[in-house]
Design a protein around this motif. Structure first.
Motif, PDB file in Angstrom:
ATOM      1  N   PRO A 138    -100.740  37.937  32.809  1.00 52.72           N
ATOM      2  CA  PRO A 138     -99.758  39.102  32.609  1.00 52.72           C
ATOM      3  C   PRO A 138     -98.477  38.346  33.346  1.00 52.72           C
ATOM      4  O   PRO A 138     -97.286  38.854  32.976  1.00 52.72           O
ATOM      5  CB  PRO A 138    -100.328  40.491  33.493  1.00 52.72           C
ATOM      6  N   LEU A 139     -98.523  37.541  34.321  1.00 51.16           N
ATOM      7  CA  LEU A 139     -97.552  36.837  34.987  1.00 51.16           C
ATOM      8  C   LEU A 139     -96.618  36.119  33.891  1.00 51.16           C
ATOM      9  O   LEU A 139     -95.378  36.407  33.873  1.00 51.16           O
ATOM     10  CB  LEU A 139     -98.166  36.015  36.143  1.00 51.16           C
ATOM     11  N   ARG A 140     -97.434  35.486  32.951  1.00 55.04           N
ATOM     12  CA  ARG A 140     -96.782  34.609  32.018  1.00 55.04           C
ATOM     13  C   ARG A 140     -95.997  35.661  30.943  1.00 55.04           C
ATOM     14  O   ARG A 140     -95.082  35.263  30.332  1.00 55.04           O
ATOM     15  CB  ARG A 140     -97.554  33.613  31.328  1.00 55.04           C
ATOM     16  N   ASP A 141     -96.668  36.499  30.526  1.00 54.76           N
ATOM     17  CA  ASP A 141     -96.135  37.767  29.702  1.00 54.76           C
ATOM     18  C   ASP A 141     -94.958  37.977  30.139  1.00 54.76           C
ATOM     19  O   ASP A 141     -94.047  38.252  29.487  1.00 54.76           O
ATOM     20  CB  ASP A 141     -97.310  38.873  29.560  1.00 54.76           C
ATOM     21  N   LYS A 142     -94.685  38.312  31.703  1.00 58.91           N
ATOM     22  CA  LYS A 142     -93.459  38.856  32.146  1.00 58.91           C
ATOM     23  C   LYS A 142     -92.462  37.635  32.255  1.00 58.91           C
ATOM     24  O   LYS A 142     -91.154  37.833  32.225  1.00 58.91           O
ATOM     25  CB  LYS A 142     -93.863  39.489  33.709  1.00 58.91           C
ATOM     26  N   TYR A 143     -92.888  36.438  32.615  1.00 57.70           N
ATOM     27  CA  TYR A 143     -91.967  35.390  32.648  1.00 57.70           C
ATOM     28  C   TYR A 143     -92.140  34.220  31.709  1.00 57.70           C
ATOM     29  O   TYR A 143     -92.621  33.166  32.225  1.00 57.70           O
ATOM     30  CB  TYR A 143     -91.854  34.838  34.124  1.00 57.70           C
ATOM     31  N   PRO A 144     -92.098  34.397  30.505  1.00 54.47           N
ATOM     32  CA  PRO A 144     -92.700  33.270  29.676  1.00 54.47           C
ATOM     33  C   PRO A 144     -92.110  32.199  29.606  1.00 54.47           C
ATOM     34  O   PRO A 144     -92.557  31.030  29.160  1.00 54.47           O
ATOM     35  CB  PRO A 144     -92.370  34.076  28.231  1.00 54.47           C
ATOM     36  N   ASP A 145     -90.762  32.086  30.117  1.00 55.70           N
ATOM     37  CA  ASP A 145     -90.161  30.942  30.261  1.00 55.70           C
ATOM     38  C   ASP A 145     -90.192  30.391  31.610  1.00 55.70           C
ATOM     39  O   ASP A 145     -89.558  29.213  31.871  1.00 55.70           O
ATOM     40  CB  ASP A 145     -88.562  30.781  29.774  1.00 55.70           C
ATOM     41  N   GLY A 146     -90.861  31.026  32.668  1.00 61.73           N
ATOM     42  CA  GLY A 146     -90.802  30.636  33.932  1.00 61.73           C
ATOM     43  C   GLY A 146     -89.364  30.349  34.516  1.00 61.73           C
ATOM     44  O   GLY A 146     -88.556  31.407  34.231  1.00 61.73           O
ATOM     45  N   ASP A 147     -89.261  29.484  35.255  1.00 62.18           N
ATOM     46  CA  ASP A 147     -87.972  29.229  36.177  1.00 62.18           C
ATOM     47  C   ASP A 147     -87.666  30.676  36.902  1.00 62.18           C
ATOM     48  O   ASP A 147     -86.713  31.309  36.841  1.00 62.18           O
ATOM     49  CB  ASP A 147     -86.761  28.769  35.141  1.00 62.18           C
ATOM     50  N   VAL A 148     -88.842  30.764  37.711  1.00 59.80           N
ATOM     51  CA  VAL A 148     -88.440  32.230  38.609  1.00 59.80           C
ATOM     52  C   VAL A 148     -89.312  31.764  40.004  1.00 59.80           C
ATOM     53  O   VAL A 148     -90.159  31.005  39.867  1.00 59.80           O
ATOM     54  CB  VAL A 148     -89.226  33.174  37.821  1.00 59.80           C
TER      55      VAL A 148
END
Length: 299
Positions: free
Chosen positions: A104-114
């Protein structure tokens, strides 16, 4: 000689109550409830107040899958308790840190850089069983060896072995077997956690809370318990291969009883050929049997 034989016989009768333990009806029931799983079922139970125990295949080495996220969380919180970090510390996450496993973390931030705090990463990992959050925290700790070091030297628990990350397990089927535990040692870890012997009160309370917020496995330990029963738990699940073999269907945690008492419970199903509904119903039925037995006790 006859006198000697009579003396030995009398001694045997005297010692019999101390040498032979009557069969526990609950254990007998668990044996029957485990049969539909068509695999290895391991169960460990500990009354956290009365210290009463029960084990069925409690010393078997069973596949953990995401149950490993519970000891990983404890290892992270140990660093917080040591004053090295706070839960507000952030970790910068890049796209390469978010491989395509369940997340779910990747679903929220698919491009990372967070930047994501330890608090939020722990919540993702435990409450939602997020695989990418798990591996980010595992890397933050310094790898599986550091979790092992914490378990053996900090929590003083053996019988839990973590060698592989979630990404490692996703890449190669056999690797999941390197992450195993003995059910009775997992319950020992739950006991150490719940009784405050390993973490400071704030960390213990935080982990307990996010375990009560677990969204996975609603049909397992919680499945047949009365609505509203508080269960702080962590599940673990494998896939099923082409031959119909499922290496792991698990749930471990703490059940709060209506009388205010608590029971630690770990239920693992390894190498099952039953379908998922059957595996989950085995866990639910065993948990309900344990719950009912605890309510029968007179404290």
């Amino acid at each position: 000689m006859n006198k000697f034989i009579r003396s030995v016989a009398a001694l045997a009768i005297f010692l019999a109550p101390f040498c032979v333990k009557a069969q526990d009806p609950l254990r007998d029931k668990i044996v029957e409830l485990a049969k539909p799983a068509k695999g290895i079922v391991g169960v460990s139970v500990l009354g956290l107040e009365d210290r009463d125990t029960l084990n069925y295949n409690g010393n078997s080495r069973l596949v953990m899958q995401s149950v490993m996220k519970f000891p990983i969380a404890m290892a992270v919180l140990h660093l917080v308790d040591s004053g090295l970090f706070t839960l507000d510390k952030t970790i910068h996450i890049k796209k390469k840190d978010l491989p395509k496993t369940y997340s779910p973390l990747r679903d929220k931030y698919p491009d990372g850089d967070v930047d994501v705090s330890l608090r939020d990463l722990l919540s993702y990992m435990v409450s939602q069983s997020d695989n990418d959050a798990c591996d980010i925290l595992l890397k933050f700790l310094g790898g599986p060896d550091q979790v092992e070091y914490y378990l053996q030297n900090g929590a003083k628990v053996r019988g839990i072995n973590i060698e592989a990350s979630e990404e490692d397990m996703a890449k190669k089927w056999e690797v999941q077997y390197t992450n195993w535990c003995k059910p009775r040692d997992m319950v020992k870890l739950i006991d150490v956690f719940y009784t405050g012997k390993a973490l400071l009160p704030a960390s213990k309370d935080f982990l307990y809370t996010i375990m009560t917020e677990t969204t996975t496995g609603p049909k397992r330990i919680k499945g047949l318990l009365p609505a509203g029963t508080v269960v702080a738990h962590k599940t673990g699940s494998s896939g099923t291969n082409d031959t119909g073999l499922s290496p792991a269907t698990n749930d471990v945690g703490v059940i709060t009883l209506p009388n205010g008492k608590h029971v630690a419970i770990a239920i693992f199903i390894t190498n099952s050929t039953a379908d998922e509904a059957t595996r989950e119903s085995v866990i639910a039925n065993i948990a309900k049997a344990v719950y009912d037995r605890q309510l029968e006790k007179k404290y």
